[in-house]
Motif scaffolding. Structure first.
Motif, short mmCIF file in Angstrom:
data_model
loop_
_atom_site.label_atom_id
_atom_site.label_comp_id
_atom_site.label_asym_id
_atom_site.label_seq_id
_atom_site.Cartn_x
_atom_site.Cartn_y
_atom_site.Cartn_z
N ASN A 161 67.88 81.89 62.86
CA ASN A 161 67.12 81.34 63.91
C ASN A 161 67.89 81.36 65.07
OD1 ASN A 161 64.76 80.33 62.55
ND2 ASN A 161 65.83 78.83 61.65
N SER A 162 67.29 81.75 66.27
CA SER A 162 68.10 82.05 67.72
C SER A 162 66.94 81.98 68.64
CB SER A 162 68.80 83.60 67.56
OG SER A 162 67.85 84.29 67.40
N TYR A 163 67.22 82.38 69.91
CA TYR A 163 66.28 82.65 71.04
C TYR A 163 65.37 83.76 70.71
CZ TYR A 163 68.46 86.92 72.57
OH TYR A 163 69.05 88.38 72.51
N LYS A 164 65.78 84.51 69.84
CA LYS A 164 64.82 85.76 69.37
C LYS A 164 63.89 85.54 68.41
CE LYS A 164 64.16 89.08 71.14
NZ LYS A 164 62.89 89.41 72.05
N TYR A 165 64.49 84.76 67.21
CA TYR A 165 63.76 84.70 66.06
C TYR A 165 63.38 83.28 65.69
CZ TYR A 165 65.27 89.51 65.55
OH TYR A 165 65.54 90.95 65.92
N LYS A 166 62.62 83.01 64.79
CA LYS A 166 62.44 81.75 64.30
C LYS A 166 61.79 82.04 62.92
CE LYS A 166 59.48 77.49 65.01
NZ LYS A 166 58.51 76.65 65.61
N ILE A 167 62.49 81.28 61.88
CA ILE A 167 62.14 81.38 60.61
C ILE A 167 61.65 80.22 59.91
CG2 ILE A 167 63.17 82.02 58.09
CD1 ILE A 167 65.41 83.88 59.54
N GLU A 168 60.69 80.03 59.26
CA GLU A 168 59.99 78.97 58.90
C GLU A 168 59.71 79.13 57.44
OE1 GLU A 168 57.24 76.83 61.86
OE2 GLU A 168 57.08 79.03 62.02
N ALA A 169 59.60 78.03 56.41
CA ALA A 169 59.07 78.16 54.96
C ALA A 169 58.45 76.99 54.79
CB ALA A 169 60.61 78.22 54.30
N THR A 170 57.33 77.24 54.19
CA THR A 170 56.30 75.90 53.67
C THR A 170 56.05 76.26 52.45
OG1 THR A 170 54.40 77.18 54.78
CG2 THR A 170 55.48 75.70 56.29
N ILE A 171 55.30 75.16 51.89
CA ILE A 171 54.60 75.14 50.44
C ILE A 171 53.20 75.21 50.58
CG2 ILE A 171 54.45 74.07 48.19
CD1 ILE A 171 57.39 74.95 48.88
N PRO A 172 52.46 76.40 50.28
CA PRO A 172 51.04 76.37 50.35
C PRO A 172 50.27 75.39 49.42
CG PRO A 172 52.13 78.66 49.83
CD PRO A 172 52.99 77.52 49.57
N GLU A 173 49.05 75.40 49.78
CA GLU A 173 48.25 74.38 48.98
C GLU A 173 48.19 75.22 47.41
OE1 GLU A 173 46.86 71.63 49.49
OE2 GLU A 173 47.85 71.83 51.54
N PRO A 174 48.06 73.97 46.45
CA PRO A 174 48.06 74.79 45.04
C PRO A 174 47.18 75.77 44.74
CG PRO A 174 48.14 72.36 45.06
CD PRO A 174 47.98 72.62 46.44
N ASN A 175 45.72 75.66 45.44
CA ASN A 175 44.59 76.73 45.12
C ASN A 175 45.23 78.14 45.87
OD1 ASN A 175 44.70 75.76 47.94
ND2 ASN A 175 42.45 76.04 48.00
N VAL A 176 46.20 78.03 46.78
CA VAL A 176 46.58 79.44 47.17
C VAL A 176 47.49 80.07 46.29
CG1 VAL A 176 47.85 80.46 48.89
CG2 VAL A 176 46.45 78.47 49.38
N CYS A 177 48.37 79.17 45.67
CA CYS A 177 49.63 79.63 44.70
C CYS A 177 50.50 78.51 44.11
CB CYS A 177 50.26 80.82 45.27
SG CYS A 177 51.44 80.48 46.67
N THR A 178 50.80 78.69 43.00
CA THR A 178 51.78 77.76 42.41
C THR A 178 53.29 78.31 42.53
OG1 THR A 178 51.33 78.26 40.28
CG2 THR A 178 50.16 76.37 41.36
N ILE A 229 55.16 87.46 61.23
CA ILE A 229 54.86 88.24 59.87
C ILE A 229 54.93 87.08 58.84
CG2 ILE A 229 55.11 90.42 60.76
CD1 ILE A 229 57.95 90.39 59.81
N GLU A 230 54.23 87.25 57.65
CA GLU A 230 54.26 86.32 56.75
C GLU A 230 54.25 86.90 55.31
OE1 GLU A 230 51.71 82.48 58.63
OE2 GLU A 230 50.73 83.91 57.19
N CYS A 231 54.97 86.28 54.61
CA CYS A 231 54.98 86.89 53.18
C CYS A 231 55.03 85.56 52.06
CB CYS A 231 56.42 87.67 52.69
SG CYS A 231 56.33 89.14 53.82
N TYR A 232 54.46 85.78 50.87
CA TYR A 232 54.50 84.85 49.83
C TYR A 232 55.50 85.26 48.93
CZ TYR A 232 50.07 82.97 51.78
OH TYR A 232 49.22 82.60 52.79
N VAL A 233 56.60 84.32 48.66
CA VAL A 233 57.69 84.41 47.68
C VAL A 233 57.64 83.67 46.49
CG1 VAL A 233 60.19 84.47 47.67
CG2 VAL A 233 59.12 85.09 49.71
N HIS A 234 57.39 84.37 45.61
CA HIS A 234 57.43 83.60 44.04
C HIS A 234 58.51 83.70 43.21
CE1 HIS A 234 52.79 84.04 44.46
NE2 HIS A 234 52.88 84.95 45.33
#
Length: 405
Positions: free
Chosen positions: A292-309, A255-260
């Motif tokens: 983060n564990s054997y059951k869950y993996k959490i990742e955070a990335t910076i989207p392209e500027p045309n997606v959001c700033t 599942i994905e969410c954009y956090v501003h």
């Protein structure tokens, strides 16, 4: 008897002596070569002193009243230079013993030399001053100075004034724009004319990189950039509030969410095993955070500027989905700056009969492989049934032949 003081530069007599004057035949005072000097060129200023007798020995000094910092400098007397020896000499003075001409040479001329240049008698011996002043206009391409606005940070709702201060001759024209070509706060793509760009009641969409361009007729212009950061409380956008996946197939779901928010908020995921509505931070605090564990993996990335700033894409992957993994997941964003503020959003995972997302974890078999295994087994069963049928037909056929015989 009182003697009236005549204007300087004209011959008058005092105690039977002729007072020297600087030559005014050029009608402008000091003679410049070139007439319209540019920064970087070799430039010569000439002063001619007339009215000297054969026994008259005079010394001429040069003074510059610089406009950029309103300072005065004695530059030279006769052929002795007082300034600009370090790091490399660029100022020279010349005077021949039997000549009435004094020369001051700039090699090269600098934009900072813009001001009033004066040649004067070092010691007149009279109760009057003898000097000549002319404006030294140095034509130069624009240069934005370091005192212009640098990267700044303000809070939403504040008022701010961006400044772009440029030197140059003729006086540069200032143009404002945003680096991404989006409209300025006044709605225009480009604003021309003022060294200041005021922004009142600043909003989060006003953040970004601002550019000012200083241009004149001499050069191609100089550009200055500044980043305007606007503090604003976090908010969250989850494109898919519900996500389906098959269970007990050794497959994952994400599942994905954009956090501003600015500054970047701290992001935490929770599993709501208690049910009920998650309305505020108080109800979130009773939940157990996910790591983060054997059951869950959490990742955070910076989207392209045309997606959001000023946003972060946060992804939570649930590994090897089982029935116990279904339910509501909570994402919480919290700022560390005072006053503290938070944002909350939820995403639900529900069961589907077939795989909705393919393998994301390296240890899983995945939907495709499962389907391939099932199909292969079905084919093997079908092939086996076909062989049995052929065998039965052959046996029945042989028995019929024997009966006929």
């Amino acid at each position: 008897m009182m003697v009236a003081h005549l204007p300087i530069f004209f011959v008058h007599y005092l105690d039977g002596r002729t007072v020297p004057r600087f030559d005014m035949r050029d009608k402008d005072g000091i003679i410049y070569d070139p007439i319209a000097p540019r920064s970087g060129e070799r430039f010569i200023a000439k002063c001619s002193l007339v009215g000297l007798t054969d026994d008259d020995k005079r010394s001429v000094s040069w003074e510059l009243h610089r406009f950029n910092d309103n300072k005065r400098f004695y530059l030279a007397t006769d052929d002795q230079v007082f300034q600009f020896y370090q790091p490399k000499q660029r100022l020279f003075a010349e005077h021949e013993l039997d000549s009435n001409n004094w020369y001051l040479i700039f090699d090269p001329l600098d934009r900072e030399d813009y001001g009033d240049l004066t040649c004067m008698l070092a010691d007149t011996g009279y109760n009057t001053s003898v000097f000549l002043t002319r404006r030294l206009t140095v034509y130069s391409e624009p240069l934005v100075v370091q005192s212009s606005t640098k990267d700044i940070e303000v809070s939403e709702g504040d008022n701010v004034v961006l400044q772009c201060i440029a030197q140059g001759q003729p006086v540069p024209q200032i143009q404002w724009m945003k680096a991404d070509a989006s409209p300025l706060p006044d709605g225009n793509i480009r604003t021309i004319g003022s060294i200041e760009l005021p922004i009142n009641d600043i909003k989060r969409q006003d953040r970004g990189i601002y550019k000012c361009l200083a241009v004149n007729l001499v050069g191609f212009g100089d550009t200055w950039t500044m980043k305007l950061n606007v503090k604003f409380p976090p908010f969250i956008h989850c494109p898919y509030p519900e996500v389906g996946q098959a269970v007990n197939f050794m497959v994952d779901v994400y599942i994905e969410c954009y956090v501003h928010g600015y500054p970047a908020p701290r992001i935490t995921w929770y599993k709501n095993d208690y049910g009920g509505i998650i309305a505020d931070q108080t109800t979130v605090d009773v939940l157990k955070p996910i790591w983060n564990s054997y059951k869950y993996k959490i990742e955070a990335t910076i989207p392209e500027p045309n997606v959001c700033t000023d946003c972060i894409l946060s992804r939570l992957t649930v590994i090897n989905v089982e029935a116990a993994d279904l339910g509501m997941y909570v994402v919480n964003a919290t700022t560390n700056d005072k006053p503290y503020s938070t944002a909350i959003d939820t995403v639900s995972i529900y069961e589907t009969p077939e795989c909705q997302q393919f393998i994301t974890h390296r240890d899983n078999i995945g939907c495709r492989k499962i389907r391939f295994s099932i199909n292969s087994a079905q084919k093997k069963v079908n092939n086996f049934d076909f062989k049995i049928l052929i065998t039965l037909i052959l046996i029945i056929g042989l028995q019929l032949v024997e009966n006929i015989s």
